[in-house]
Design a protein around this motif. Sequence first.
Motif, PDB file in Angstrom:
ATOM      1  N   HIS A 172       0.860  -1.183   0.000  1.00 30.46           N
ATOM      2  CA  HIS A 172       0.000   0.000   0.000  1.00 30.46           C
ATOM      3  C   HIS A 172       0.896   1.231   0.000  1.00 30.46           C
ATOM      4  N   CYS A 173       0.617   2.187  -0.860  1.00 30.30           N
ATOM      5  CA  CYS A 173       1.404   3.417  -0.926  1.00 30.30           C
ATOM      6  C   CYS A 173       0.572   4.591  -0.445  1.00 30.30           C
ATOM      7  N   ALA A 174       1.118   5.351   0.476  1.00 34.63           N
ATOM      8  CA  ALA A 174       0.463   6.557   0.983  1.00 34.63           C
ATOM      9  C   ALA A 174       1.476   7.701   0.947  1.00 34.63           C
ATOM     10  N   PRO A 175       1.792   8.179  -0.264  1.00 30.21           N
ATOM     11  CA  PRO A 175       2.787   9.249  -0.387  1.00 30.21           C
ATOM     12  C   PRO A 175       2.169  10.615  -0.118  1.00 30.21           C
ATOM     13  N   SER A 176       1.730  10.821   1.101  1.00 30.17           N
ATOM     14  CA  SER A 176       1.063  12.064   1.473  1.00 30.17           C
ATOM     15  C   SER A 176       2.084  13.156   1.757  1.00 30.17           C
ATOM     16  N   VAL A 177       1.902  14.299   1.131  1.00 28.68           N
ATOM     17  CA  VAL A 177       2.767  15.445   1.415  1.00 28.68           C
ATOM     18  C   VAL A 177       2.111  16.358   2.439  1.00 28.68           C
ATOM     19  N   TRP A 178       0.900  16.047   2.842  1.00 25.84           N
ATOM     20  CA  TRP A 178       0.167  16.787   3.854  1.00 25.84           C
ATOM     21  C   TRP A 178       0.696  16.387   5.223  1.00 25.84           C
ATOM     22  N   GLU A 179       0.838  17.316   6.121  1.00 31.65           N
ATOM     23  CA  GLU A 179       1.312  17.028   7.475  1.00 31.65           C
ATOM     24  C   GLU A 179       0.171  16.419   8.293  1.00 31.65           C
ATOM     25  N   GLU A 180      -0.318  15.308   7.827  1.00 30.46           N
ATOM     26  CA  GLU A 180      -1.441  14.614   8.438  1.00 30.46           C
ATOM     27  C   GLU A 180      -1.027  14.051   9.791  1.00 30.46           C
ATOM     28  N   PRO A 181      -1.797  14.318  10.851  1.00 29.83           N
ATOM     29  CA  PRO A 181      -1.384  13.851  12.171  1.00 29.83           C
ATOM     30  C   PRO A 181      -1.463  12.327  12.313  1.00 29.83           C
ATOM     31  N   LEU A 182      -2.472  11.702  11.734  1.00 25.90           N
ATOM     32  CA  LEU A 182      -2.606  10.251  11.828  1.00 25.90           C
ATOM     33  C   LEU A 182      -3.479   9.787  10.679  1.00 25.90           C
ATOM     34  N   GLY A 183      -2.974   8.850   9.911  1.00 21.50           N
ATOM     35  CA  GLY A 183      -3.734   8.369   8.764  1.00 21.50           C
ATOM     36  C   GLY A 183      -4.295   6.982   9.005  1.00 21.50           C
ATOM     37  N   ASN A 184      -5.606   6.890   9.093  1.00 15.49           N
ATOM     38  CA  ASN A 184      -6.237   5.588   9.275  1.00 15.49           C
ATOM     39  C   ASN A 184      -5.929   4.637   8.139  1.00 15.49           C
ATOM     40  N   VAL A 185      -5.638   5.162   6.963  1.00 17.36           N
ATOM     41  CA  VAL A 185      -5.426   4.298   5.811  1.00 17.36           C
ATOM     42  C   VAL A 185      -4.258   3.328   6.044  1.00 17.36           C
ATOM     43  N   VAL A 186      -3.229   3.749   6.753  1.00 20.21           N
ATOM     44  CA  VAL A 186      -2.105   2.849   7.040  1.00 20.21           C
ATOM     45  C   VAL A 186      -2.551   1.758   8.013  1.00 20.21           C
ATOM     46  N   LEU A 187      -3.356   2.116   9.008  1.00 19.66           N
ATOM     47  CA  LEU A 187      -3.883   1.118   9.935  1.00 19.66           C
ATOM     48  C   LEU A 187      -4.814   0.155   9.206  1.00 19.66           C
ATOM     49  N   GLU A 188      -5.612   0.662   8.277  1.00 14.84           N
ATOM     50  CA  GLU A 188      -6.494  -0.195   7.492  1.00 14.84           C
ATOM     51  C   GLU A 188      -5.691  -1.171   6.640  1.00 14.84           C
ATOM     52  N   ALA A 189      -4.592  -0.703   6.053  1.00 17.20           N
ATOM     53  CA  ALA A 189      -3.735  -1.585   5.262  1.00 17.20           C
ATOM     54  C   ALA A 189      -3.123  -2.663   6.151  1.00 17.20           C
ATOM     55  N   LYS A 190      -2.650  -2.284   7.319  1.00 20.82           N
ATOM     56  CA  LYS A 190      -2.082  -3.264   8.250  1.00 20.82           C
ATOM     57  C   LYS A 190      -3.136  -4.304   8.633  1.00 20.82           C
TER      58      LYS A 190
END
Length: 154
Positions: free
Chosen positions: A44-62
């Motif tokens: 899963h790739c999440a190349p976010s350039v936004w200073e996102e505090p926490l991305g659920n998408v990475v937890l969903e991928a895990k």
Amino acid sequence: GRLNDRAYGEVLQARVRAQDLGECVRFVGYVEDVDALLRSGDVHCAPSVWEEPLGNVVLEAKRAGVPSVVFPTGGLPELIVEPGSDGVVCSSPTAEGLAAGIEHYLRMSVSERREVGERAFASLDRLGATEERVRQAWGRVLDETAGRPGRPRG
């Protein structure tokens, strides 16, 4: 000027066709069953350039047993427990950094990628993000606030 989402998507699709990458890159459009989509991939790739505090998408991928490749921005790198083992934090937020992160997984055998996916899933426990722990935490929040809008119990 800046492209709208539709025009940008068309530009990307044209680039994929021009480089004969149709076998490797799929544009899936709107997806209802995100879990099934995540499980269908190896990485899963999440190349976010936004200073996102926490991305659920990475937890969903895990949760789907898929490691993530993330840019070193915002809170996403904090979700990679053991870089290289349960995910990759790119060296820089650039196309080159992203390519190197993806290549890390492309060089692996199918069985190695499966093991990394298992480690990504197992890392949810170390992050305190298993389904049961999240359910308990939200249950406490709801219990503490039920019937007392704006006032915590205590």
